[in-house]
Design an enzyme around this catalytic site. Sequence first.
Site, PDB file in Angstrom:
ATOM      1  N   LYS A  35      -3.038   6.840   9.348  1.00  0.00           N
ATOM      2  CA  LYS A  35      -1.870   5.991   9.115  1.00  0.00           C
ATOM      3  C   LYS A  35      -0.714   6.419  10.019  1.00  0.00           C
ATOM      4  O   LYS A  35      -0.059   5.598  10.659  1.00  0.00           O
ATOM      5  CB  LYS A  35      -1.468   6.119   7.633  1.00  0.00           C
ATOM      6  CG  LYS A  35      -0.638   4.993   7.109  1.00  0.00           C
ATOM      7  CD  LYS A  35      -0.335   5.172   5.640  1.00  0.00           C
ATOM      8  CE  LYS A  35      -1.071   4.204   4.751  1.00  0.00           C
ATOM      9  NZ  LYS A  35      -0.644   4.204   3.357  1.00  0.00           N
ATOM     10  N   PHE A 252      11.142 -14.784 -14.060  1.00  0.00           N
ATOM     11  CA  PHE A 252       9.946 -14.209 -14.706  1.00  0.00           C
ATOM     12  C   PHE A 252       9.482 -15.001 -15.909  1.00  0.00           C
ATOM     13  O   PHE A 252       8.853 -14.472 -16.810  1.00  0.00           O
ATOM     14  CB  PHE A 252      10.178 -12.730 -15.062  1.00  0.00           C
ATOM     15  CG  PHE A 252       9.975 -11.843 -13.879  1.00  0.00           C
ATOM     16  CD1 PHE A 252      10.943 -11.748 -12.911  1.00  0.00           C
ATOM     17  CD2 PHE A 252       8.787 -11.154 -13.699  1.00  0.00           C
ATOM     18  CE1 PHE A 252      10.745 -10.985 -11.775  1.00  0.00           C
ATOM     19  CE2 PHE A 252       8.578 -10.383 -12.572  1.00  0.00           C
ATOM     20  CZ  PHE A 252       9.570 -10.304 -11.607  1.00  0.00           C
ATOM     21  N   CYS A 263       2.352  -2.206  -9.642  1.00  0.00           N
ATOM     22  CA  CYS A 263       3.305  -1.606 -10.590  1.00  0.00           C
ATOM     23  C   CYS A 263       3.109  -2.013 -12.052  1.00  0.00           C
ATOM     24  O   CYS A 263       2.855  -1.144 -12.888  1.00  0.00           O
ATOM     25  CB  CYS A 263       4.723  -1.920 -10.152  1.00  0.00           C
ATOM     26  SG  CYS A 263       5.159  -1.085  -8.620  1.00  0.00           S
TER      27      CYS A 263
HETATM   28  N1  LIG Z   1       4.579  -0.967  -4.220  1.00  0.00           N
HETATM   29  C1  LIG Z   1       5.628  -1.360  -4.899  1.00  0.00           C
HETATM   30  O1  LIG Z   1       5.970  -2.543  -4.933  1.00  0.00           O
HETATM   31  C2  LIG Z   1       6.473  -0.354  -5.641  1.00  0.00           C
HETATM   32  C3  LIG Z   1       7.734  -0.732  -6.103  1.00  0.00           C
HETATM   33  C4  LIG Z   1       8.503   0.198  -6.773  1.00  0.00           C
HETATM   34  C5  LIG Z   1       8.009   1.469  -7.019  1.00  0.00           C
HETATM   35  N2  LIG Z   1       6.762   1.820  -6.580  1.00  0.00           N
HETATM   36  C6  LIG Z   1       6.289   3.181  -6.812  1.00  0.00           C
HETATM   37  O2  LIG Z   1       6.417   3.918  -5.596  1.00  0.00           O
HETATM   38  C7  LIG Z   1       5.345   4.853  -5.476  1.00  0.00           C
HETATM   39  C8  LIG Z   1       4.594   4.612  -4.178  1.00  0.00           C
HETATM   40  O3  LIG Z   1       3.994   3.339  -4.249  1.00  0.00           O
HETATM   41  P1  LIG Z   1       3.372   2.624  -2.974  1.00  0.00           P
HETATM   42  O4  LIG Z   1       3.013   1.252  -3.395  1.00  0.00           O
HETATM   43  O5  LIG Z   1       4.267   2.836  -1.821  1.00  0.00           O
HETATM   44  O6  LIG Z   1       2.052   3.511  -2.787  1.00  0.00           O
HETATM   45  P2  LIG Z   1       1.038   3.495  -1.564  1.00  0.00           P
HETATM   46  O7  LIG Z   1      -0.279   3.805  -2.140  1.00  0.00           O
HETATM   47  O8  LIG Z   1       1.234   2.253  -0.743  1.00  0.00           O
HETATM   48  O9  LIG Z   1       1.497   4.720  -0.654  1.00  0.00           O
HETATM   49  C9  LIG Z   1       1.430   6.053  -1.029  1.00  0.00           C
HETATM   50  C10 LIG Z   1       1.328   6.897   0.235  1.00  0.00           C
HETATM   51  O10 LIG Z   1       1.473   8.275  -0.113  1.00  0.00           O
HETATM   52  C11 LIG Z   1       0.630   9.015   0.728  1.00  0.00           C
HETATM   53  N3  LIG Z   1       0.444  10.368   0.168  1.00  0.00           N
HETATM   54  C12 LIG Z   1      -0.380  10.784  -0.813  1.00  0.00           C
HETATM   55  N4  LIG Z   1      -0.215  12.112  -1.026  1.00  0.00           N
HETATM   56  C13 LIG Z   1       0.752  12.519  -0.183  1.00  0.00           C
HETATM   57  C14 LIG Z   1       1.391  13.764   0.048  1.00  0.00           C
HETATM   58  N5  LIG Z   1       1.066  14.850  -0.619  1.00  0.00           N
HETATM   59  N6  LIG Z   1       2.348  13.823   0.995  1.00  0.00           N
HETATM   60  C15 LIG Z   1       2.696  12.732   1.701  1.00  0.00           C
HETATM   61  N7  LIG Z   1       2.126  11.508   1.523  1.00  0.00           N
HETATM   62  C16 LIG Z   1       1.172  11.413   0.596  1.00  0.00           C
HETATM   63  C17 LIG Z   1      -0.625   8.184   0.814  1.00  0.00           C
HETATM   64  O11 LIG Z   1      -1.418   8.550   1.922  1.00  0.00           O
HETATM   65  C18 LIG Z   1      -0.018   6.771   0.950  1.00  0.00           C
HETATM   66  O12 LIG Z   1       0.197   6.441   2.315  1.00  0.00           O
HETATM   67  C19 LIG Z   1       4.494   4.679  -6.729  1.00  0.00           C
HETATM   68  O13 LIG Z   1       4.907   5.608  -7.676  1.00  0.00           O
HETATM   69  C20 LIG Z   1       4.832   3.275  -7.177  1.00  0.00           C
HETATM   70  O14 LIG Z   1       4.660   3.108  -8.562  1.00  0.00           O
HETATM   71  C21 LIG Z   1       5.997   0.929  -5.888  1.00  0.00           C
END
Ligand SMILES: NC(=O)c1ccc[n+]([C@@H]2O[C@H](COP(=O)([O-])OP(=O)(O)OC[C@H]3O[C@@H](n4cnc5c(N)ncnc54)[C@H](O)[C@@H]3O)[C@@H](O)[C@H]2O)c1
Length: 434
Positions: A35, A252, A263
Amino acid sequence: MKVTVLGCGYVGLVSGTCFAEFGASVTCFDVDKTKVNKLKDGMIPIYEPGLNALVEKNVAQGALSFTDELDNCIPESDLVFVAVGTPSRHGDGHADLSYVFQAVKDIAPLLKNYTVIVDKSTVPVGTARNVKRIIAEANPDADFDVASNPEFLREGAAITDFMRPDRVVIGVENERAENVLRELYRPLNLIEAPMFFTDLESAELIKYASNAFLATKISFINEISMLCDEVGADVHAVAKGMGMDSRIGRKFLRPGPGFGGSCFPKDTQALVRIAQEHGVSSRIVETVIEVNEAQKARMIKKIREALGGKESGKTLAVLGLTYKPETDDMREAPSLAILPKLIENGCHINAHDPKGVNEAKALLPNSIKYFDDIYVAMENTDAVVLMTEWDVYRNLDMEVVKQKLNTPIFIDLRNIYEPETMNLLGFQYSCIGR
Ligand SMILES: NC(=O)c1ccc[n+]([C@@H]2O[C@H](COP(=O)([O-])OP(=O)(O)OC[C@H]3O[C@@H](n4cnc5c(N)ncnc54)[C@H](O)[C@@H]3O)[C@@H](O)[C@H]2O)c1
């Protein structure tokens, strides 16, 4: 200000890019080297409108960079944002915090100057305090504070949500950390975005409570839509009439095939677990989850009824696979629950999605045929099932649709067409609660 963001997913990449846009010097780190290499080569691993251009601009200006090494960025950072995944733990629905804890263990020995470690990932109440303990144990000399800054962006509108938020919620323990975060978010003062500072636990719970409440609105209107189907009411009129009450609000309250995404499903499950662990009941949220599962199952029944009581041997043109438009995210998409069941019951599926096909192929049964052209996907099929309301499906040429279909059956699981118009056009049209 120097910022490191841990995790280059939907939240980390958008947050890091927007902080760079705010004027910070940002490094985004990910353990996924592929990535990071893609990002270094200018390729964005996710589909999010507007993100490519903003990343490109900030990289060109030297405000944003990507790395798979922590040693260079952490010691210099004023703030380190943890934006790694917190998926549902297999078996029990609890948020899996292993990525969060691993990330903070990795950075702890590298902290040098005063640093604020900020949880942006959605994490159960008490996580910030555990993060604090882990860092203090690993590096007793570290000068740091922890903060909780849950993220509320919506995929598909993530940049606007981040740059023009309804509010920024920040949990802190002291003024020193608060001032660093105020400084980072200062550009939002220009648009008078509300900054809400509170304690760590409240900030953590605000995120879960907000998502559970929004999920409740969706399950509520889905349940009302079922009643509308039986009594002959129009769920859109009901939702509109309800939403005019400012205490309720219009958003909503749109029925559909059940909520999905990265989420709501996992956060409602996690909230139930958090409550259980603290000996508190969360019957409303438990029911919201149950209603959502039932809604997906109900869609199969709806499709069966539209096909005359039997889906076996029928071929369906499915439009849209992602859990919502303007994202390639397939996590917990209703299509993942509905399509395998239809295939199990003997259906053949032709599928189209503007951005989600690559993700979908890895998660859906191999028998599904994928098409680049919407109308070619419909050729010789027995019905259209509109699963996700992408804009390209909003103005279909219905004469062509009718020509392509063996039988003019149109099942609209997003209610984007008007029943009367569709009936006049000669379709046997099914939708939700109208
Ligand atoms: N996607 C959404 O719409 C959204 C909205 C609000 C909050 N969130 C929250 O934000 C958080 C992240 O969600 P996301 O959708 O971005 O997840 P995602 O799966 O798209 O991305 C997570 C990233 O973290 C990386 N990762 C894992 N372990 C790691 C480490 N030790 N160090 C550095 N990188 C590491 C993974 O390789 C991946 O690229 C979650 O807790 C989610 O609930 C997501």
